[in-house]
Design a protein around this motif. Structure first.
Motif, PDB file in Angstrom:
ATOM      1  N   MET A 177     -17.038   4.769  -8.087  1.00  0.00           N
ATOM      2  CA  MET A 177     -17.679   5.320  -6.900  1.00  0.00           C
ATOM      3  C   MET A 177     -17.620   4.380  -5.702  1.00  0.00           C
ATOM      4  N   GLU A 178     -17.504   3.067  -5.948  1.00  0.00           N
ATOM      5  CA  GLU A 178     -17.508   2.124  -4.830  1.00  0.00           C
ATOM      6  C   GLU A 178     -16.156   2.034  -4.142  1.00  0.00           C
ATOM      7  N   HIS A 179     -15.072   1.972  -4.939  1.00  0.00           N
ATOM      8  CA  HIS A 179     -13.734   1.777  -4.359  1.00  0.00           C
ATOM      9  C   HIS A 179     -12.768   2.923  -4.658  1.00  0.00           C
ATOM     10  N   GLY A 180     -13.214   3.926  -5.421  1.00  0.00           N
ATOM     11  CA  GLY A 180     -12.311   5.022  -5.755  1.00  0.00           C
ATOM     12  C   GLY A 180     -11.803   5.781  -4.540  1.00  0.00           C
ATOM     13  N   TRP A 181     -12.640   5.865  -3.473  1.00  0.00           N
ATOM     14  CA  TRP A 181     -12.199   6.582  -2.276  1.00  0.00           C
ATOM     15  C   TRP A 181     -10.977   5.916  -1.641  1.00  0.00           C
ATOM     16  N   ARG A 182     -10.818   4.614  -1.808  1.00  0.00           N
ATOM     17  CA  ARG A 182      -9.656   3.927  -1.229  1.00  0.00           C
ATOM     18  C   ARG A 182      -8.359   4.401  -1.894  1.00  0.00           C
ATOM     19  N   TRP A 183      -8.431   4.738  -3.181  1.00  0.00           N
ATOM     20  CA  TRP A 183      -7.229   5.190  -3.886  1.00  0.00           C
ATOM     21  C   TRP A 183      -6.805   6.583  -3.451  1.00  0.00           C
ATOM     22  N   VAL A 184      -7.717   7.324  -2.840  1.00  0.00           N
ATOM     23  CA  VAL A 184      -7.343   8.611  -2.247  1.00  0.00           C
ATOM     24  C   VAL A 184      -6.265   8.400  -1.179  1.00  0.00           C
ATOM     25  N   PHE A 185      -6.311   7.260  -0.487  1.00  0.00           N
ATOM     26  CA  PHE A 185      -5.317   6.931   0.539  1.00  0.00           C
ATOM     27  C   PHE A 185      -4.156   6.116  -0.032  1.00  0.00           C
ATOM     28  N   PHE A 186      -4.465   5.158  -0.899  1.00  0.00           N
ATOM     29  CA  PHE A 186      -3.419   4.279  -1.428  1.00  0.00           C
ATOM     30  C   PHE A 186      -2.370   5.043  -2.237  1.00  0.00           C
ATOM     31  N   VAL A 187      -2.750   6.159  -2.853  1.00  0.00           N
ATOM     32  CA  VAL A 187      -1.804   6.902  -3.684  1.00  0.00           C
ATOM     33  C   VAL A 187      -0.630   7.424  -2.858  1.00  0.00           C
ATOM     34  N   ASN A 188      -0.817   7.573  -1.541  1.00  0.00           N
ATOM     35  CA  ASN A 188       0.272   8.051  -0.682  1.00  0.00           C
ATOM     36  C   ASN A 188       1.353   6.996  -0.457  1.00  0.00           C
ATOM     37  N   VAL A 189       0.999   5.718  -0.620  1.00  0.00           N
ATOM     38  CA  VAL A 189       1.912   4.648  -0.187  1.00  0.00           C
ATOM     39  C   VAL A 189       3.205   4.600  -1.007  1.00  0.00           C
ATOM     40  N   PRO A 190       3.148   4.483  -2.344  1.00  0.00           N
ATOM     41  CA  PRO A 190       4.421   4.434  -3.088  1.00  0.00           C
ATOM     42  C   PRO A 190       5.222   5.722  -2.965  1.00  0.00           C
ATOM     43  N   VAL A 191       4.539   6.863  -2.970  1.00  0.00           N
ATOM     44  CA  VAL A 191       5.253   8.140  -2.834  1.00  0.00           C
ATOM     45  C   VAL A 191       5.914   8.225  -1.466  1.00  0.00           C
ATOM     46  N   GLY A 192       5.209   7.789  -0.422  1.00  0.00           N
ATOM     47  CA  GLY A 192       5.758   7.836   0.931  1.00  0.00           C
ATOM     48  C   GLY A 192       6.969   6.946   1.098  1.00  0.00           C
ATOM     49  N   ILE A 193       6.934   5.741   0.528  1.00  0.00           N
ATOM     50  CA  ILE A 193       8.080   4.822   0.645  1.00  0.00           C
ATOM     51  C   ILE A 193       9.328   5.426  -0.002  1.00  0.00           C
ATOM     52  N   VAL A 194       9.163   5.970  -1.214  1.00  0.00           N
ATOM     53  CA  VAL A 194      10.302   6.587  -1.907  1.00  0.00           C
ATOM     54  C   VAL A 194      10.815   7.785  -1.121  1.00  0.00           C
ATOM     55  N   ALA A 195       9.900   8.602  -0.572  1.00  0.00           N
ATOM     56  CA  ALA A 195      10.315   9.799   0.165  1.00  0.00           C
ATOM     57  C   ALA A 195      11.072   9.439   1.442  1.00  0.00           C
TER      58      ALA A 195
END
Length: 492
Positions: A177-195
Motif C-alpha cells: 500500500m505504501e509503494h505499490g502505486w509507484r509500480w502503476v507507473f513503473f510498469v510502463n517503462v520496460p514495455v515503452g522502451i521495447v515498443a
C-alpha cells in the motif's frame, strides 16, 4: 481540398498497403495504445495510496486523475495533423519515448505537484501516440482489410478502459500500500522502451512523396482553448464551488465556433488543422456523435462502481478491479467479432450493441435494488458481461465505419477529432453521472447502493440516446440504398 466519398484506401496508400512488416507495425501500435489508454483508468484505484504517501489535497488528487485526460484530449488533433504531414513513425516513437520518460517521473514523484506535472506530460505524450495508430491502420490496410486491425484496436480500447482498475489493484497488492502505486507507473517503462525500438524498426518511415503542409498555429490555439474551457468545469466540479464555473462551457463552445470559422477561412489557402468537410461524410459525422454520447454513458460506470465497492462496501482495490473484469472480457471477445463483420452488418450492428449495453445495465439497476451490499459484485457479474459484449459491438464497428470514407492524407487528424470526442464525452459523463451519485449520497447518508443505482439509471438513459442516433443513421442509410436501387432500376 475536397473530401470525396468513395473508399480512399487506394492511391496514396498503395505503397504502404504492401509494407512487409505491416502486421508487426500494427501489434506495436496496439501495445502502445493499450498502455496509454490504460493510464486513463489504472490510477483510479491508486488514489488512496497516493493520498497517504504524498499527503495530497483533494484538489491535487483531482488533477492527478484529470490532468492526464485533459492533456490527452488537447493534443490529439494537432498530433494527428503532424502525423499526416511528417509521417507517423516519427510522431509515434517521439510520443512513446516521452510517455515512457513521464511514466518514470510519475513513479519517482516525491510530492503531489511533481506527480501532477508528470501526469500532464504523460497525457500529452499519449495524445501524440494514439492518432498515429489509427492513421497507420488507414495507411497500411485497404478496404475490408481494415476490419481485423480495427477489431484488434477496438478490443484494446474496451479492455484497457475496463481492466485498468484490476491491473492497478494487482500492482498495489504486489508492491504494498505504501509503494505499490509507484509500480502503476513503473510498469510502463520496460514495455515503452521495447515498443519504441520495435516502432523504429517496423513502422514505415517518412514518405519522400508525402505532400508537406503547415500546422496552422491559430487553429491549434483556438481548438486547445475551446476544449480546455469545456473540460475544466467538469474536471474541477468538486473543487470549484458555485455555479459560475459552468459559464466556462458556453464560453468554450463560442471559442470552438470561432475555430470552425477560422478553419473554413484557412482552408481557402492551405490544408486546415481539421477539415470540417469531413463532417459532411455521414459515416464520420454521425460516428463522431455516437462516440461522444456513448463514452459519456459507459465510461462513468467504472468510476462510480469503484467508489461503491471500495468506499461504500470496503472492498480492496484488487477485489474492486476483479468485479469490473466481466465487462472487460465481454468487450474483448465481441470487439474482435464486431471488427470482422462490420462491413457485412453495418450500423445496425452498432445499434444492436447499444441495445445490449442498455439491457445489461438495466438488469444491473434491478439487481442492485434486489441484492444491495457486499454480494453485489457476484450478482452483477452476468449483467456486466452482457453489457461488455454489447460494448465491443459498439466501439470497434463505429470507429471502422466512421473512418471508412476518410482520405488517408487526413486519417491522423480525423482519428484525433474522433478520439477528442471520446475524451470530452468521458469527462462529461464522469462529471454528470458522478454528480448524480454524490447528490444521492449527500441527501441520504450511507445510501451507497441507492447512489449507484441512480447513477446506473442515468448511464442507461445516455446509452439509449446513443441508440436513437444509431437507429436514425441505420434507417437513413437504408433509405439511401433504396433510393439508389430505385434510380438504378428506372428506365433511362
Amino acid at each position: 481540398m475536397r473530401v470525396n466519398p468513395p473508399d480512399p484506401g487506394t492511391g496514396g496508400a498503395a505503397a504502404t498497403a504492401t509494407h512487409p512488416h505491416r502486421w508487426r507495425a500494427l501489434y506495436v501500435g496496439v501495445v502502445a495504445s493499450f498502455m496509454t489508454l490504460l493510464d486513463v483508468s489504472v490510477v483510479n484505484v491508486a488514489v488512496p495510496s497516493i493520498d497517504r504517501a504524498l499527503d495530497a489535497s483533494p484538489a491535487d488528487l483531482q488533477w492527478i486523475l484529470s490532468g492526464y485526460t485533459l492533456a490527452f484530449g488537447l493534443v490529439l488533433v494537432p498530433a494527428g495533423r503532424l502525423g499526416d504531414i511528417h509521417g507517423r513513425q516519427v510522431l509515434f516513437c517521439a510520443g512513446l519515448a516521452l510517455f515512457t520518460a513521464a511514466s518514470a517521473l510519475s513513479g519517482l514523484a516525491q510530492n503531489s505537484t511533481w506527480l501532477i506535472l508528470s501526469r500532464i506530460l504523460q497525457g500529452a505524450a499519449a495524445g501524440l501516440v494514439n492518432p498515429q495508430v489509427t492513421g497507420l491502420i488507414q495507411e497500411l490496410f485497404q478496404g475490408r482489410e481494415r476490419d481485423r486491425p480495427f477489431g484488434t484496436l477496438g478490443a484494446v480500447v474496451g479492455v484497457s478502459t475496463a481492466i485498468g482498475p484490476l491491473l492497478g489493484g494487482l500492482l498495489i497488492q504486489l508492491g504494498g500500500m505504501e509503494h505499490g502505486w509507484r509500480w502503476v507507473f513503473f510498469v510502463n517503462v520496460p514495455v515503452g522502451i521495447v515498443a519504441v525500438l520495435l516502432g523504429r524498426r517496423y513502422l514505415p518511415g517518412p514518405d519522400p512523396h508525402r505532400r508537406g503542409g503547415r500546422l496552422d498555429p491559430v487553429g491549434v490555439l483556438l481548438l486547445a482553448t475551446g476544449v480546455t474551457l469545456v473540460l475544466l468545469p467538469m474536471i474541477q466540479r468538486d473543487q470549484w464551488r458555485g455555479a459560475g464555473k459552468w459559464l466556462l462551457i458556453p464560453a468554450g463552445l463560442a471559442v470552438l465556433a470561432g475555430f470552425t470559422l477560422w478553419e473554413r477561412r484557412y482552408r481557402r489557402r492551405d490544408t486546415p488543422l481539421f477539415d470540417l468537410a469531413l463532417f459532411r461524410l455521414r459515416s464520420y459525422g454521425l460516428g463522431t456523435l455516437i462516440s461522444l454520447v456513448y463514452f459519456a454513458g459507459f465510461t462513468a460506470i467504472f468510476f462510480v462502481y469503484a467508489l461503491y465497492l471500495q468506499t461504500g462496501l470496503g472492498y480492496s482495490p484488487l477485489a474492486a478491479g476483479l468485479a469490473i473484469t466481466p465487462f472487460a472480457c465481454g468487450a474483448a471477445v465481441s470487439a474482435i467479432a464486431g471488427g470482422r463483420y462490420v462491413h457485412r452488418l453495418g450500423r445496425p450492428m452498432v445499434a444492436g450493441g447499444l441495445a445490449m449495453v442498455a439491457l445489461g445495465l438495466g438488469a444491473a439497476v434491478v439487481l442492485t435494488g434486489l441484492v444491495p451490499g457486499r454480494p453485489a459484485p457476484f450478482v452483477l457479474a452476468l449483467p456486466l458481461l452482457f453489457a461488455g459484449l454489447g460494448s465491443g459491438l459498439v466501439i470497434t464497428p463505429n470507429q471502422n465505419l466512421s473512418l471508412s470514407q476518410v482520405p488517408v492524407a487526413q486519417a491522423g487528424s480525423a482519428a484525433g477529432m474522433l478520439q477528442t470526442a471520446q475524451r470530452i464525452g468521458a469527462s462529461a459523463g464522469i462529471a454528470g453521472i458522478g454528480a448524480v451519485f454524490f447528490a444521492v449520497l449527500a441527501d441520504r447518508q450511507g445510501a451507497w447502493a441507492d447512489a449507484f443505482r441512480q447513477a446506473l439509471v442515468v448511464s442507461v438513459l445516455v446509452v439509449l440516446v446513443t441508440l436513437v442516433i444509431a437507429v436514425v443513421d441505420s434507417l437513413g442509410g437504408r433509405r439511401r440504398r433504396g433510393a439508389s436501387t430505385d434510380a438504378g432500376n428506372r428506365p433511362g
